[in-house]
Write an enzyme that holds these catalytic residues in place. Structure first.
Site, PDB file in Angstrom:
ATOM      1  N   ARG A  15       0.824  -1.198   0.000  1.00 22.49           N
ATOM      2  CA  ARG A  15       0.000   0.000   0.000  1.00 22.49           C
ATOM      3  C   ARG A  15       0.867   1.261   0.000  1.00 22.49           C
ATOM      4  O   ARG A  15       2.063   1.214   0.250  1.00 22.49           O
ATOM      5  CB  ARG A  15      -0.921   0.003   1.236  1.00 22.49           C
ATOM      6  CG  ARG A  15      -2.018  -1.023   1.189  1.00 22.49           C
ATOM      7  CD  ARG A  15      -2.764  -1.124   2.521  1.00 22.49           C
ATOM      8  NE  ARG A  15      -1.973  -1.759   3.561  1.00 22.49           N
ATOM      9  CZ  ARG A  15      -2.380  -1.958   4.814  1.00 22.49           C
ATOM     10  NH1 ARG A  15      -3.589  -1.540   5.170  1.00 22.49           N
ATOM     11  NH2 ARG A  15      -1.600  -2.562   5.688  1.00 22.49           N
ATOM     12  N   LYS A  75       1.817   1.774   7.474  1.00 23.00           N
ATOM     13  CA  LYS A  75       2.153   0.921   8.613  1.00 23.00           C
ATOM     14  C   LYS A  75       3.122   1.620   9.549  1.00 23.00           C
ATOM     15  O   LYS A  75       3.827   2.559   9.181  1.00 23.00           O
ATOM     16  CB  LYS A  75       2.756  -0.403   8.131  1.00 23.00           C
ATOM     17  CG  LYS A  75       1.750  -1.287   7.394  1.00 23.00           C
ATOM     18  CD  LYS A  75       0.546  -1.637   8.253  1.00 23.00           C
ATOM     19  CE  LYS A  75       0.896  -2.553   9.409  1.00 23.00           C
ATOM     20  NZ  LYS A  75      -0.290  -2.864  10.253  1.00 23.00           N
ATOM     21  N   TYR A  96      -0.902   4.213  10.783  1.00 22.33           N
ATOM     22  CA  TYR A  96      -1.259   3.195  11.770  1.00 22.33           C
ATOM     23  C   TYR A  96      -0.042   2.950  12.655  1.00 22.33           C
ATOM     24  O   TYR A  96       1.079   2.832  12.161  1.00 22.33           O
ATOM     25  CB  TYR A  96      -1.663   1.884  11.084  1.00 22.33           C
ATOM     26  CG  TYR A  96      -3.002   1.927  10.402  1.00 22.33           C
ATOM     27  CD1 TYR A  96      -4.171   2.137  11.128  1.00 22.33           C
ATOM     28  CD2 TYR A  96      -3.105   1.754   9.023  1.00 22.33           C
ATOM     29  CE1 TYR A  96      -5.401   2.183  10.500  1.00 22.33           C
ATOM     30  CE2 TYR A  96      -4.336   1.793   8.383  1.00 22.33           C
ATOM     31  CZ  TYR A  96      -5.487   2.009   9.131  1.00 22.33           C
ATOM     32  OH  TYR A  96      -6.702   2.066   8.503  1.00 22.33           O
ATOM     33  N   HIS A  98      -0.430   1.073  16.278  1.00 23.45           N
ATOM     34  CA  HIS A  98      -0.624  -0.139  17.091  1.00 23.45           C
ATOM     35  C   HIS A  98       0.463  -0.251  18.165  1.00 23.45           C
ATOM     36  O   HIS A  98       1.083  -1.294  18.358  1.00 23.45           O
ATOM     37  CB  HIS A  98      -0.622  -1.384  16.195  1.00 23.45           C
ATOM     38  CG  HIS A  98      -1.676  -1.367  15.127  1.00 23.45           C
ATOM     39  ND1 HIS A  98      -3.027  -1.497  15.409  1.00 23.45           N
ATOM     40  CD2 HIS A  98      -1.584  -1.224  13.784  1.00 23.45           C
ATOM     41  CE1 HIS A  98      -3.720  -1.437  14.295  1.00 23.45           C
ATOM     42  NE2 HIS A  98      -2.881  -1.258  13.296  1.00 23.45           N
ATOM     43  N   GLU A 120      -5.581   4.459  13.994  1.00 23.52           N
ATOM     44  CA  GLU A 120      -6.515   3.519  14.620  1.00 23.52           C
ATOM     45  C   GLU A 120      -7.133   4.018  15.910  1.00 23.52           C
ATOM     46  O   GLU A 120      -8.074   3.407  16.427  1.00 23.52           O
ATOM     47  CB  GLU A 120      -5.846   2.156  14.860  1.00 23.52           C
ATOM     48  CG  GLU A 120      -4.856   2.092  15.999  1.00 23.52           C
ATOM     49  CD  GLU A 120      -3.458   2.549  15.641  1.00 23.52           C
ATOM     50  OE1 GLU A 120      -2.556   2.430  16.484  1.00 23.52           O
ATOM     51  OE2 GLU A 120      -3.258   3.033  14.478  1.00 23.52           O
ATOM     52  N   ASP A 272      -2.510  -7.321  14.801  1.00 25.76           N
ATOM     53  CA  ASP A 272      -1.855  -6.020  14.928  1.00 25.76           C
ATOM     54  C   ASP A 272      -1.885  -5.490  16.358  1.00 25.76           C
ATOM     55  O   ASP A 272      -1.031  -4.693  16.753  1.00 25.76           O
ATOM     56  CB  ASP A 272      -2.524  -4.991  14.013  1.00 25.76           C
ATOM     57  CG  ASP A 272      -2.029  -5.069  12.573  1.00 25.76           C
ATOM     58  OD1 ASP A 272      -0.851  -5.375  12.382  1.00 25.76           O
ATOM     59  OD2 ASP A 272      -2.833  -4.838  11.656  1.00 25.76           O
ATOM     60  N   ASN A 302      -0.685  -7.550   8.150  1.00 22.26           N
ATOM     61  CA  ASN A 302      -1.164  -6.475   7.263  1.00 22.26           C
ATOM     62  C   ASN A 302      -2.024  -7.094   6.169  1.00 22.26           C
ATOM     63  O   ASN A 302      -1.722  -6.994   4.981  1.00 22.26           O
ATOM     64  CB  ASN A 302       0.003  -5.688   6.667  1.00 22.26           C
ATOM     65  CG  ASN A 302       0.962  -6.553   5.859  1.00 22.26           C
ATOM     66  OD1 ASN A 302       1.125  -7.741   6.131  1.00 22.26           O
ATOM     67  ND2 ASN A 302       1.586  -5.976   4.853  1.00 22.26           N
TER      68      ASN A 302
END
Length: 373
Positions: A15, A75, A96, A98, A120, A272, A302
């Site tokens: 991505r 990510k 993101y 996490h 998130e 995740d 992912n």
């Protein structure tokens, strides 16, 4: 504002954090956009597509990290990127994160001293998560497909067709969690004619699920005993539980897995956030499964990265309005004006400002309001 987009470097991550349409919106608003060369190739987006909308292509990730006021990623930074985080202490990272599941990344961001805003944990007043939702929808829809593939003998499973055939029953699919990902999983599994059981602790939510599916799924009040009973004869178990910003609760122990049918498949969408199965560990698209007792665990961290063109467009549709807010007003003013965006600020100026992350690692927490004041 100068906005930079580096290539993603996590294994099997294709991505990219912006689309050509997103570039056009940012440039039209008066901002400058730089993108690392070939950053969009994995999503079938060419450099010339970005340039046509006003972006500039730079050679390396360091060109992005050293220059950008706002870095957009998909990510969380990995170890090879940690040194880049400290390039500018006034830099904002929007991606993101996490962090509750990663002490090393948390430590790296605290040490860098910049501001990290997590997609998130951006949360609206109704408790919905607008920037997590699109990827939860993608991962949720993928989960029964991946489970069905690995349930086949060629995929390592027991050799069961998820749909069944006339005279032979369909697979039993157990979905743990009736949130966005769980509902997406149940929708696809029902569409594949599987027998679906969906678990949640919220009885009102289960009433909504029952109404939505018109009785086509079995709704079950979640408890350890109920899960133990349900997975014994399950063909696919999908972990789709979420505690916003915190580690996922562990719902399926290895002892419970030992009671399952040989060749059954467990898909952990929650990986995740640390995962909800005892033996969960992150895997990749190129090496997605491992065996626990006689069952297969699919724990790709992912999942939406397998369908990057779809995922990139879905993600940017959601993130772009917030990116424009940050770019237009600066992050301080943007979060003062938008309480949902303020919840996304996990780390700033060396302080952890999102309490579940601090709790997960037993670190000091400082309220964002204190930092802003």
């Amino acid at each position: 504002m100068l906005i930079g987009i580096p290539s993603e470097v996590k294994d099997d991550e294709y991505r990219v954090a912006i689309t050509p349409a997103g570039v056009k919106e940012l440039v039209s608003a008066g901002h400058r956009v730089i993108i690392q060369k070939d950053a969009g190739r994995g999503s079938a987006l060419r450099d010339e597509d970005f340039v046509a909308q006003g972006a500039e292509i730079v050679t390396s990730a360091e060109d992005v990290w050293s220059a950008a006021d706002l870095v957009l990623k998909v990510k969380e930074p990995i170890a090879s990127e940690y040194a880049s985080l400290g390039a500018r202490r006034d830099q904002v990272l929007f991606t993101y994160l996490h962090l509750a599941a990663s002490r090393p990344c948390t430590d790296a961001l605290v040490a860098a001293g910049n501001t990290a805003i997590a997609y998130e944990t951006v949360r609206l007043p109704n408790n919905s998560l607008p920037l997590l939702t699109p990827m939860s929808e993608v991962a949720g829809r993928m989960a029964p497909l991946m489970g069905a593939h690995h349930l086949m003998r060629a995929g390592g499973g027991r050799g069961t067709l998820i749909t069944g055939v006339p005279g032979v029953e369909a697979a039993k699919v157990v979905v743990l969690g009736a949130g966005v990902a769980g509902m997406a999983s149940a929708t696809i599994a029902v569409g594949m004619h599987a027998g679906v059981h969906i678990f949640d602790r919220n009885l009102e939510r289960l009433r909504e699920v029952d109404h939505h599916f018109r009785g086509a799924v079995e709704t079950v009040a979640s408890s350890q005993h109920a899960i133990e009973e349900a997975i014994v004869d399950a063909d696919i178990v999908i972990g789709a539980v979420l505690v916003i910003g915190a580690k996922a609760p562990m719902l399926v122990t290895d002892d419970m897995v030992a009671t399952m049918r040989p060749g059954s498949v467990l898909v952990d969408i929650s990986v995740d956030q640390g995962g909800c199965f005892e033996s969960t560990r992150p895997t990749t698209h190129s090496d997605p499964v491992f065996r626990v007792h006689d069952s297969l665990f699919y724990c790709v961290a992912n999942m939406p990265g397998a369908v990057p063109n779809t995922s990139t467009h879905a993600l940017v549709n959601a993130t772009l309005p917030y990116t424009l807010e940050i770019a237009r007003h600066g992050w301080h003013n943007a979060v003062r004006a938008d309480a949902a965006l303020a919840e996304g600020v996990n780390v700033t100026e060396g302080h952890i400002t999102y309490e579940p992350v601090a709790d997960a690692h037993d670190l000091n927490y400082r309220p964002l309001a204190d930092v802003l004041s």
